[in-house]
Design an enzyme around this catalytic site. Sequence first.
Site, short mmCIF file in Angstrom:
data_model
loop_
_atom_site.label_atom_id
_atom_site.label_comp_id
_atom_site.label_asym_id
_atom_site.label_seq_id
_atom_site.Cartn_x
_atom_site.Cartn_y
_atom_site.Cartn_z
N SER A 15 0.83 -1.21 0.00
CA SER A 15 0.00 0.00 0.00
C SER A 15 0.87 1.26 0.00
O SER A 15 0.46 2.29 -0.56
CB SER A 15 -0.98 0.00 1.17
OG SER A 15 -0.32 0.14 2.40
N ASN A 16 2.05 1.21 0.60
CA ASN A 16 2.95 2.36 0.53
C ASN A 16 3.48 2.55 -0.89
O ASN A 16 3.64 3.68 -1.36
CB ASN A 16 4.10 2.22 1.53
CG ASN A 16 3.69 2.65 2.92
OD1 ASN A 16 3.48 3.83 3.16
ND2 ASN A 16 3.53 1.69 3.83
N ARG A 65 23.09 -15.76 1.79
CA ARG A 65 22.42 -14.45 1.88
C ARG A 65 23.21 -13.41 1.07
O ARG A 65 22.62 -12.54 0.41
CB ARG A 65 22.33 -14.05 3.35
CG ARG A 65 21.92 -12.62 3.55
CD ARG A 65 21.79 -12.30 5.02
NE ARG A 65 21.98 -10.88 5.23
CZ ARG A 65 21.87 -10.29 6.40
NH1 ARG A 65 21.60 -11.01 7.47
NH2 ARG A 65 22.05 -9.01 6.53
N MET A 90 10.47 -7.03 4.42
CA MET A 90 10.48 -7.68 5.74
C MET A 90 11.77 -8.44 6.06
O MET A 90 11.80 -9.23 7.01
CB MET A 90 9.26 -8.58 5.90
CG MET A 90 7.94 -7.84 5.79
SD MET A 90 7.83 -6.35 6.84
CE MET A 90 7.53 -7.14 8.42
N ILE A 92 15.94 -8.25 7.00
CA ILE A 92 16.99 -7.35 7.46
C ILE A 92 18.08 -7.35 6.38
O ILE A 92 18.50 -8.41 5.90
CB ILE A 92 17.54 -7.83 8.82
CG1 ILE A 92 16.43 -7.67 9.86
CG2 ILE A 92 18.78 -7.04 9.22
CD1 ILE A 92 16.76 -8.20 11.23
N LEU A 93 18.49 -6.16 5.96
CA LEU A 93 19.47 -6.05 4.87
C LEU A 93 20.89 -6.16 5.42
O LEU A 93 21.19 -5.67 6.51
CB LEU A 93 19.30 -4.71 4.16
CG LEU A 93 17.95 -4.50 3.45
CD1 LEU A 93 17.80 -3.06 3.01
CD2 LEU A 93 17.85 -5.43 2.24
N ASN A 107 13.82 4.00 4.64
CA ASN A 107 12.86 3.00 5.15
C ASN A 107 11.71 3.74 5.82
O ASN A 107 11.93 4.77 6.45
CB ASN A 107 13.55 2.10 6.18
CG ASN A 107 12.61 1.03 6.73
OD1 ASN A 107 11.90 0.34 5.97
ND2 ASN A 107 12.56 0.87 8.04
N HIS A 109 8.95 3.26 8.75
CA HIS A 109 8.77 2.41 9.92
C HIS A 109 7.56 2.92 10.70
O HIS A 109 7.44 4.13 10.94
CB HIS A 109 10.03 2.45 10.79
CG HIS A 109 9.91 1.60 12.02
ND1 HIS A 109 10.02 0.23 11.96
CD2 HIS A 109 9.65 1.92 13.30
CE1 HIS A 109 9.85 -0.25 13.18
NE2 HIS A 109 9.63 0.75 14.01
N SER A 136 7.77 6.99 10.84
CA SER A 136 9.02 7.69 10.59
C SER A 136 9.61 7.24 9.27
O SER A 136 9.52 6.05 8.93
CB SER A 136 10.06 7.34 11.67
OG SER A 136 9.57 7.57 12.97
N ASP A 145 16.36 -0.19 12.00
CA ASP A 145 15.50 0.96 12.36
C ASP A 145 16.24 2.03 13.16
O ASP A 145 15.64 2.73 13.99
CB ASP A 145 14.25 0.48 13.14
CG ASP A 145 13.41 -0.50 12.35
OD1 ASP A 145 13.39 -0.39 11.12
OD2 ASP A 145 12.79 -1.38 12.96
N GLU A 174 1.29 7.00 6.96
CA GLU A 174 2.44 6.55 6.16
C GLU A 174 2.25 6.94 4.69
O GLU A 174 3.20 7.34 4.01
CB GLU A 174 2.60 5.03 6.25
CG GLU A 174 3.01 4.54 7.63
CD GLU A 174 3.19 3.03 7.67
OE1 GLU A 174 3.76 2.47 6.73
OE2 GLU A 174 2.76 2.40 8.66
C1 GRF Z 1 3.94 -0.61 6.78
O1 GRF Z 1 3.28 -0.41 7.99
C2 GRF Z 1 5.40 -0.24 6.90
O2 GRF Z 1 5.63 0.84 7.73
C3 GRF Z 1 5.95 -1.50 7.52
O3 GRF Z 1 5.29 -2.54 6.87
C4 GRF Z 1 4.02 -2.09 6.43
C5 GRF Z 1 3.95 -2.32 4.96
O4 GRF Z 1 2.67 -2.06 4.43
N1 GRF Z 1 7.39 -1.53 7.46
P1 GRF Z 1 2.46 -2.03 2.84
O5 GRF Z 1 3.04 -3.32 2.28
O6 GRF Z 1 3.14 -0.81 2.30
O7 GRF Z 1 0.97 -1.98 2.66
#
Ligand code: GRF
Length: 224
Positions: A15-16, A65, A90, A92-93, A107, A109, A136, A145, A174
Site C-alpha cells: 500500500s505504501n 544471503r 520484511m 533485514i538487509l 525506510n 517504519h 518515521s 530501524d 504513512e
Molecule cells: C507498513 O506499515 C510499513 O511501515 C511497515 O510494513 C508495512 C507495509 O505495508 N514496514 P504495505 O506493504 O506498504 O501496505
Amino acid sequence: MSHPRIAVLASGRGSNLQAILDAIASGALRARLAGVFSDRPQAAALHRVPAALRWSAKPASFESRDAYEQALGDAIAASGADWIVCAGYMRILGDALIQRFAGRMLNIHPSLLPRHRGLGTHAAALAAGDAEHGCSVHFVIPELDAGTVIAQARLAIAPGETPERLAQRVLALEHLLLPATLKLAVSGRLAERGGTALVDGQPMFTPLTLDSTNGLAPLPRPIP
Ligand code: GRF
C-alpha cells in the site's frame, strides 16, 4: 532532464508503494518508478506495477544471503535507481547492500523512532502507555530501524484503541509521509553525511513533520 528514479523494496501488500505510484501519477511527486524488488515472488506489491518493472527472487534459492543480496543489489543498480525505498520489506538487509546504496536508501517504519524499533510497534506503543504514536522515514544503516530520522507524522492515541485500529490510522499517515519525504529526496535537497541528515546542505537536528497541507515542516523553503 528526466525525473529521478525510485526503486521500491516490498515483501507484502504494497500500500505504501501504491501511495508512491499515486503521487507520481498525480504529478505531486516528480519521479519515475525504477522498479519493485521483492524477496517474495507472490507479494501483492509486485502486481501493482507492469511486469517489466518487477524483480523478485526467493533468498532460499541462492547459496547464501550474500549471493541473494548481490543479485538484488545488481538488479537495483541496473534499474538506474537514484533513491531506494524499503516499504514493508520484511528482511533485514546486510551491510554490503546497505553500503552500496548508502545515503540514498530510505525506510518507512510504523513508530515514532527511536521508540519501538522492530516488529509489533502498535501493540508496543499501547503497552507502553504512549500518548502519541506515528511513523518515521529514516536513512537505512546496518543497525535495524536506527538510521537518522528524516521525517515523522504523529497522532494521539485514543482511549480504547486496539493495535489493529492504530495500525490502520498509522498506515493512513504513512501514505502521506512517504511521498512527502520522497518529494524532498528527489528534489535534490536531502542528503546524509556522517549520520546526520542534511536539508539544503544544512544539518537537521530534529525530524521534519507533516504539516496540515501534507508537506514537510519546517523546511527552509517549500518544494515547488
Ligand atoms: C507498513 O506499515 C510499513 O511501515 C511497515 O510494513 C508495512 C507495509 O505495508 N514496514 P504495505 O506493504 O506498504 O501496505
